[in-house]
Design a protein around this motif. Structure first.
Motif, mmCIF file in Angstrom:
data_model
loop_
_atom_site.group_PDB
_atom_site.id
_atom_site.type_symbol
_atom_site.label_atom_id
_atom_site.label_comp_id
_atom_site.label_asym_id
_atom_site.label_seq_id
_atom_site.Cartn_x
_atom_site.Cartn_y
_atom_site.Cartn_z
ATOM 1 N N LYS A 55 8.503 -1.472 0.705
ATOM 2 C CA LYS A 55 7.265 -1.897 0.053
ATOM 3 C C LYS A 55 6.624 -0.758 -0.725
ATOM 4 O O LYS A 55 6.144 -0.958 -1.853
ATOM 5 C CB LYS A 55 6.309 -2.485 1.092
ATOM 6 C CG LYS A 55 6.768 -3.840 1.631
ATOM 7 C CD LYS A 55 5.998 -4.275 2.859
ATOM 8 C CE LYS A 55 4.586 -4.621 2.558
ATOM 9 N NZ LYS A 55 3.888 -5.178 3.745
ATOM 10 N N LYS A 59 6.300 -0.998 -4.717
ATOM 11 C CA LYS A 59 4.927 -0.982 -5.240
ATOM 12 C C LYS A 59 4.728 0.134 -6.266
ATOM 13 O O LYS A 59 3.968 -0.024 -7.225
ATOM 14 C CB LYS A 59 3.923 -0.816 -4.095
ATOM 15 C CG LYS A 59 3.642 -2.089 -3.327
ATOM 16 C CD LYS A 59 2.616 -1.837 -2.222
ATOM 17 C CE LYS A 59 2.296 -3.115 -1.477
ATOM 18 N NZ LYS A 59 1.325 -2.893 -0.371
ATOM 19 N N PHE A 67 4.515 -9.881 -2.281
ATOM 20 C CA PHE A 67 5.636 -9.769 -1.350
ATOM 21 C C PHE A 67 5.726 -10.998 -0.464
ATOM 22 O O PHE A 67 4.716 -11.619 -0.121
ATOM 23 C CB PHE A 67 5.475 -8.551 -0.426
ATOM 24 C CG PHE A 67 5.706 -7.229 -1.093
ATOM 25 C CD1 PHE A 67 6.968 -6.652 -1.121
ATOM 26 C CD2 PHE A 67 4.650 -6.555 -1.700
ATOM 27 C CE1 PHE A 67 7.178 -5.427 -1.734
ATOM 28 C CE2 PHE A 67 4.846 -5.330 -2.311
ATOM 29 C CZ PHE A 67 6.121 -4.768 -2.335
ATOM 30 N N THR A 69 7.781 -11.167 3.167
ATOM 31 C CA THR A 69 8.634 -10.410 4.076
ATOM 32 C C THR A 69 8.677 -11.092 5.434
ATOM 33 O O THR A 69 7.783 -11.870 5.790
ATOM 34 C CB THR A 69 8.127 -8.971 4.261
ATOM 35 O OG1 THR A 69 6.911 -8.991 5.011
ATOM 36 C CG2 THR A 69 7.884 -8.303 2.924
#
Length: 266
Positions: A55, A59, A67, A69
């Motif tokens: 992440k 990012k 996202f 996840t």
């Protein structure tokens, strides 16, 4: 060397960085702190660390993307059109038992469609990538699904129900039908790699029920870009929210659909 687009480059760099963390923890698997999420479903500190790294790296490159996840669920970004779908450790149970068969999976969804995909096996250093309309690759080698057309020569992959997940009844009917007409069945416990192996022609077909979007988002694009067919088990159009998946080359796929339909009537 095969050209990699900027977004694939971003995905590769994130996966490679997360993989370094996973490999370190895999080497010390007996010392990992593990917490139970549910029956036969574990989350490790390795899993969480890998997700954090992915992440952070994604990012940096695309700060406006959202996202989806396994651990954190949906995280909205500034952009409502684009999001990353990631599984930082597909094959967690293998990992925790010291079995070297697991992967990082990353997919990019744009306006509801998967347009880029990566599945990385850090132990074998196999990087599978695909972009919509541009083919699928293993490292720098172009991938094609297998060319087998007769069921009696095929190896079929699947995932099985286990404690707390899945309906054994339909699965037992399906696997009985498959075993009766094929050369063998494999169950290796990492759906993202199963799909990558279909794209690479290592398996001839794959089916499983009750998977989540992060399990299949990247892998299904690999299969399509390698020339394969992806549907639900009954042949209906596959969507990320589908409750089943069936993948094979275009010749075997209708035969597998027929096989499962007949098994369902038994």
């Amino acid at each position: 060397m095969v050209y990699r687009s900027p977004r694939i480059t971003v995905m590769v760099r994130a996966a490679e960085k997360a993989a370094r963390s996973l490999k370190r923890d895999f080497g010390e698997v007996e010392n990992l702190q593990v917490s139970k999420k549910g029956p036969a479903d574990f989350v490790s500190t390795a899993d969480l660390k890998a997700e954090k790294i992915l992440k952070e790296e994604l990012k940096k490159a695309r700060p406006e993307f959202g996202f989806l996840t396994e651990e954190a669920g949906i995280e909205k970004g500034e952009s409502t059109d684009e999001r990353w779908i990631i599984d930082p450790l597909d094959g967690t149970t293998n990992f925790l038992h010291g079995l070297p068969h697991f992967a990082i999976s990353i997919a990019l969804e744009v306006r509801g469609e998967i347009v880029a995909a990566l599945v990385y096996d850090p132990i074998k250093d196999e990087m599978y990538t695909a972009e919509k309309g541009k083919g699928a690759f293993l490292n720098d080698k172009r991938l094609r699904v297998s060319a087998r057309v007769s069921l009696d020569s095929t190896i079929i992959a699947t995932g099985t129900p286990y404690l707390g997940r899945g309906d054994r009844g339909p699965f037992l009917r399906e696997i009985n039908a498959v075993m009766a007409q094929t050369a063998g069945v494999r169950r290796w416990g990492a759906a993202a790699l199963d799909l990558a192996y279909i794209a690479a022609g290592r398996y001839d077909a794959f089916w499983e029920r009750d998977l989540s979007a992060w399990d299949v988002a990247a892998g299904q694009l690999l299969v399509k870009e390698a020339g394969g067919s992806v549907t639900e088990i009954d042949g209906r159009q596959f969507k990320l929210e589908s409750k089943s998946i069936l993948c094979a080359n275009i010749d075997l796929h209708p035969k597998m659909v027929k096989l499962f339909k007949e098994a369902g009537k038994a």
